[in-house]
Design a protein around this motif. Structure first.
Motif, PDB file in Angstrom:
ATOM      1  N   ILE A   8      -6.611   2.565  18.925  1.00  0.00           N
ATOM      2  CA  ILE A   8      -7.978   2.927  19.280  1.00  0.00           C
ATOM      3  C   ILE A   8      -8.902   2.256  18.287  1.00  0.00           C
ATOM      4  O   ILE A   8      -8.680   2.303  17.073  1.00  0.00           O
ATOM      5  CB  ILE A   8      -8.183   4.453  19.245  1.00  0.00           C
ATOM      6  N   GLN A   9      -9.947   1.647  18.791  1.00  0.00           N
ATOM      7  CA  GLN A   9     -10.897   0.952  17.935  1.00  0.00           C
ATOM      8  C   GLN A   9     -11.985   1.913  17.505  1.00  0.00           C
ATOM      9  O   GLN A   9     -12.547   2.647  18.333  1.00  0.00           O
ATOM     10  CB  GLN A   9     -11.496  -0.226  18.714  1.00  0.00           C
ATOM     11  N   PRO A  64     -15.708  -2.111  25.535  1.00  0.00           N
ATOM     12  CA  PRO A  64     -15.382  -0.683  25.547  1.00  0.00           C
ATOM     13  C   PRO A  64     -16.525   0.216  25.104  1.00  0.00           C
ATOM     14  O   PRO A  64     -16.520   1.413  25.404  1.00  0.00           O
ATOM     15  CB  PRO A  64     -14.185  -0.582  24.589  1.00  0.00           C
ATOM     16  N   GLU A  65     -17.502  -0.345  24.399  1.00  0.00           N
ATOM     17  CA  GLU A  65     -18.645   0.464  23.978  1.00  0.00           C
ATOM     18  C   GLU A  65     -19.617   0.711  25.131  1.00  0.00           C
ATOM     19  O   GLU A  65     -20.422   1.644  25.078  1.00  0.00           O
ATOM     20  CB  GLU A  65     -19.387  -0.224  22.826  1.00  0.00           C
ATOM     21  N   ASN A  75      -2.990  -4.422  27.101  1.00  0.00           N
ATOM     22  CA  ASN A  75      -4.207  -4.287  26.298  1.00  0.00           C
ATOM     23  C   ASN A  75      -4.649  -2.832  26.290  1.00  0.00           C
ATOM     24  O   ASN A  75      -5.813  -2.500  26.525  1.00  0.00           O
ATOM     25  CB  ASN A  75      -5.328  -5.184  26.833  1.00  0.00           C
ATOM     26  N   ILE A  76      -3.699  -1.955  26.004  1.00  0.00           N
ATOM     27  CA  ILE A  76      -3.946  -0.520  26.096  1.00  0.00           C
ATOM     28  C   ILE A  76      -4.959  -0.044  25.062  1.00  0.00           C
ATOM     29  O   ILE A  76      -5.562   1.021  25.229  1.00  0.00           O
ATOM     30  CB  ILE A  76      -2.612   0.241  25.972  1.00  0.00           C
ATOM     31  N   ARG A  77      -5.192  -0.820  24.023  1.00  0.00           N
ATOM     32  CA  ARG A  77      -6.251  -0.461  23.075  1.00  0.00           C
ATOM     33  C   ARG A  77      -7.589  -0.333  23.783  1.00  0.00           C
ATOM     34  O   ARG A  77      -8.375   0.579  23.484  1.00  0.00           O
ATOM     35  CB  ARG A  77      -6.360  -1.503  21.960  1.00  0.00           C
ATOM     36  N   ASP A  91       2.163  -1.803  23.908  1.00  0.00           N
ATOM     37  CA  ASP A  91       1.090  -2.648  24.429  1.00  0.00           C
ATOM     38  C   ASP A  91       1.673  -4.016  24.764  1.00  0.00           C
ATOM     39  O   ASP A  91       2.000  -4.810  23.878  1.00  0.00           O
ATOM     40  CB  ASP A  91      -0.010  -2.773  23.372  1.00  0.00           C
ATOM     41  N   THR A  92       1.793  -4.299  26.051  1.00  0.00           N
ATOM     42  CA  THR A  92       2.433  -5.554  26.466  1.00  0.00           C
ATOM     43  C   THR A  92       1.617  -6.776  26.066  1.00  0.00           C
ATOM     44  O   THR A  92       2.185  -7.861  25.923  1.00  0.00           O
ATOM     45  CB  THR A  92       2.686  -5.558  27.978  1.00  0.00           C
TER      46      THR A  92
END
Length: 275
Positions: free
Chosen positions: A267-268, A22-23, A102-104, A135-136
């Motif tokens: 959110i990370q 994600p970064e 994996n909505i995060r 989040d499944t």
């Protein structure tokens, strides 16, 4: 009496991107649609976005979007990112839970893209934290921790596997687009919620293993704020477990004694860069 959450309105959300990190990821396609709640669905066309960078071949192999296609058919990232952020913020403002697999990852990528383009984040637009999320992936891992991989290519908790476990139709040729994956995740969440609100004896035995663990669905038969808090805890526990495994000899070639897996959800936080 408030209706069970699975009978309410759900905002299905998914992104297709340039990378799994994600970064580093840039958005290539986004979908936000509304289903359930006794109302007509709002099924928007997915938004194609030119990420402004080359699409890696490994990413294109998953979702099918090449650099050339996105340059021709996508809108510039600086225009597309605010549109996506606003669509997600509207769901937050309306109190409609965001649903995804994996909505995060998706929420983190969107947050980073907003910062990258110097536009308001989802939480800034909504004027409040994101606090209603389903989040499944987190739920699947909690309910069926020891589920085995289907094959070397198909993991135990990927969306395809979870859909198959819960009886949701899956078509390989249509999968891995933002719209398809978002709506499948919403259907999976609906089935999870439906089972959770059944009497224990009537619940189908969809979880793997010899032991009857249908009682775990009890923890999903709660209100949305409680479910959100539980998912935060479960996500942290799952991350800690994976980190422990990566640091152990059991990980084999994947072993990394210094592995750090963030348990933040949904959110990370951005990593702290050292000089």
């Amino acid at each position: 009496m408030t209706a069970p959450w699975y009978l309410g309105r759900l905002a299905a959300f998914d992104l297709e991107t340039t990378a799994s990190d994600p970064e580093k990821a840039r958005i290539a396609e986004a979908y936000v649609g509304y289903v359930g709640g006794g109302l007509n669905p709002i099924d928007r066309e997915p938004l194609l976005i030119d990420p402004g960078i080359e699409m890696p071949a490994e990413a294109a192999a998953i979702h099918g979007y090449t650099t050339e296609h996105l340059r021709e058919h996508g809108i510039p990232s600086e225009q597309g990112v605010p549109i996506v952020a606003q669509a997600v913020a509207e769901a937050v403002l309306d109190g409609i839970p965001l649903v995804g697999q994996n909505i995060r990852y998706d929420l983190t990528v969107l947050h980073r893209e907003c910062i990258r383009h110097d536009v308001e984040t989802v939480e800034e637009r909504a004027g409040q934290p994101i606090s209603l999320v389903i989040d499944t992936l987190v739920l699947s891992k909690y309910l069926d921790r020891w589920r085995r991989r289907v094959s070397a290519e198909q993991g135990a908790h990927v969306l395809k596997t979870t859909a198959q476990v819960f009886g949701v139709s899956w078509v390989d040729e249509e999968a891995h687009g933002a719209r398809y994956d978002a709506l499948v995740a919403a259907r999976v969440a609906w089935h999870m919620g439906r089972i959770a609100h059944m009497p224990l004896a009537q619940r189908p035995r969809v979880l793997s293993g010899r032991d009857d663990r249908r009682h775990l669905f009890d923890d999903l038969a709660v209100d949305l704020p409680t479910l959100f808090a539980s998912q935060q805890r479960w996500a942290a526990e799952q991350a800690a477990s994976y980190q422990e495994w990566l640091r152990s000899p059991k990980a084999g070639e994947k072993r990394d004694v210094n592995a750090v897996i963030s348990g933040e959800w949904p959110i990370q936080s951005a990593p702290v860069l050292t000089p």
